[in-house]
Design an enzyme around this catalytic site. Structure first.
Site, mmCIF file in Angstrom:
data_model
loop_
_atom_site.group_PDB
_atom_site.id
_atom_site.type_symbol
_atom_site.label_atom_id
_atom_site.label_comp_id
_atom_site.label_asym_id
_atom_site.label_seq_id
_atom_site.Cartn_x
_atom_site.Cartn_y
_atom_site.Cartn_z
ATOM 1 N N ARG A 174 12.101 62.755 55.570
ATOM 2 C CA ARG A 174 12.842 63.733 56.399
ATOM 3 C C ARG A 174 13.879 64.450 55.550
ATOM 4 N NH1 ARG A 174 12.577 59.215 59.928
ATOM 5 N NH2 ARG A 174 14.785 58.658 59.679
ATOM 6 N N LYS A 197 23.803 72.980 69.785
ATOM 7 C CA LYS A 197 22.630 73.357 70.587
ATOM 8 C C LYS A 197 22.343 72.326 71.662
ATOM 9 C CE LYS A 197 17.893 72.579 70.105
ATOM 10 N NZ LYS A 197 16.603 72.612 69.414
ATOM 11 N N GLU A 231 20.269 76.996 75.423
ATOM 12 C CA GLU A 231 18.810 77.118 75.274
ATOM 13 C C GLU A 231 18.058 76.713 76.535
ATOM 14 O OE1 GLU A 231 17.078 75.004 71.945
ATOM 15 O OE2 GLU A 231 15.061 75.666 72.454
ATOM 16 N N LYS A 288 19.582 81.159 73.572
ATOM 17 C CA LYS A 288 18.318 80.878 72.871
ATOM 18 C C LYS A 288 17.211 80.714 73.904
ATOM 19 C CE LYS A 288 16.147 77.631 69.647
ATOM 20 N NZ LYS A 288 16.315 76.879 68.412
HETATM 21 P P1 13P Z 1 10.546 76.034 67.947
HETATM 22 O O1 13P Z 1 10.870 77.363 67.332
HETATM 23 O O2 13P Z 1 9.565 75.216 67.141
HETATM 24 O O3 13P Z 1 10.198 76.152 69.392
HETATM 25 O O4 13P Z 1 11.876 75.196 67.873
HETATM 26 C C1 13P Z 1 13.057 75.782 68.202
HETATM 27 C C2 13P Z 1 13.941 74.787 68.837
HETATM 28 O O5 13P Z 1 15.021 74.535 68.347
HETATM 29 C C3 13P Z 1 13.495 74.145 70.064
HETATM 30 O O6 13P Z 1 14.579 73.484 70.645
#
Ligand code: 13P
Length: 337
Positions: free
Chosen positions: A46, A136, A177, A219
């Protein structure tokens, strides 16, 4: 809350031609990504892959912030540097995923509610002291038989708003998001309807909580048909419906909208963003916060072997540059290598 600083950070993240790398996969999700290249989900794997992305020379021309998983914020390179210091030395803001994942809802188990509000303010204060400048929280809305329910949309919007307030109180810019998932056979029109309802509910709750809108980033998903829908939305339909949906639901004070890729291919995600930025100018910057759509080809280039670092750097640099061009409406598929 220092409103000026929050607004300055949010605007800097969506500066012209810049966007976010979402490298905050939880440990189990990172396991799924590493399995794609036949690698084990070890801490070293990772770290090595993420370090390759951060070490890419010049990525800072296109990437203004990187969302990290908790493990990465304090993780060290083999020569003892903190991974987040690599970002800071390039003027890239470290961000942190602070939610504790989406869990089945008690009274509607086919839907999910994101958890993580307990002790959140204290955690945000700690993350700030460790260098994080934004955060986030991801809420997921599933389209299916009889779902999403109004209760699920409202509960997730309310949690997003409480999260955003806690972040701002701790001087972190919250990335809000709400993701309407692509899974399913729904049409693009259904995605539009659910997305608009979700985003409107989110902004109602943000207002109820007293969240300072110039100090957040949204987002969202793009408006697309479900992955199993027989009629695929074309590029122009995706761009037009996404913009229409955002105009109907996102206040002008929000400085930027940074899309997730959500399962689109790398090129689709770039082309859709480019089409939107080509269609007009907007009150908010339209940029990216991609996970898979920025990492997929770099992951395959790396293939679990640090002997492949040079091609990994070149592959990631290229993808980041293509998305930077899409922020300006300057992308064309002919630029692909
Ligand atoms: P993806 O662009 O792969 O959807 O991931 C963005 C993300 O942070 C999802 O929480």
């Amino acid at each position: 809350m220092n409103k000026e600083k929050l607004a300055a950070t949010a605007s800097a993240i969506v500066a012209s031609g810049k966007g976010i790398l979402a490298a905050d996969e939880s440990t189990p999700t990172m396991g799924k990504r590493l399995a794609l290249i036949g690698q084990e989900n070890t801490e070293a794997n990772r770290r090595d892959f993420r370090q390759a992305l951060f070490d890419t020379d010049g990525m800072e021309h296109f990437i203004s912030g990187v969302i990290l998983f908790e493990e990465t914020l304090e993780q060290k390179t083999e020569d003892g540097r903190r991974l987040s210091e690599i970002l800071e030395s390039k003027g890239v803001f470290p961000g942190i995923k602070v939610d504790k994942g989406a869990h089945p809802m008690e009274n509607s188990p086919s839907e999910k509610l994101t958890k993580g509000l307990d002790g959140l303010y204290e955690r945000c204060v700690e993350y700030y002291s460790q260098g994080a400048r934004f955060a986030k929280w991801r809420a997921v809305i599933t389209i299916g038989d009889g779902i999403p329910t109004d209760g699920c949309i409202r509960a997730n919007a309310s949690a997003l708003a409480k999260y955003a307030k806690a972040c701002q109180d701790a001087q972190l810019v919250p990335i809000v998001e709400p993701e309407v998932l692509m899974d399913g056979d729904h049409t693009i029109e259904t995605c539009y309807e659910i997305s608009e309802k979700t985003f409107k509910t989110v902004f109602e709750e943000l207002e109820n909580e007293g969240v300072y809108l110039p100090g957040i980033l949204l987002k969202p998903n793009m408006v697309v048909s479900g992955t199993e829908c027989s009629t695929l939305g074309d590029m122009i339909a995706v761009a037009e419906l996404t913009v229409k949906c955002l105009k109907a639901s996102v206040p002008e004070e929000v400085p930027g909208i940074v899309f997730l890729s959500g399962g689109q291919s790398e090129m689709e995600a770039t082309e859709h963003l480019n089409a939107m930025n080509n269609m007009g100018s907007y009150p908010w910057a339209l940029s990216f916060s991609y996970g898979r759509a920025l990492q997929q080809s770099a992951l395959h280039a790396w293939n679990g072997d640090n002997a492949n670092l040079e091609t990994t750097y070149a592959t990631f640099y290229h993808r980041a540059e293509m998305n930077s061009k899409a922020c300006l409406g300057d992308y064309s598929p002919e630029l692909e290598i």
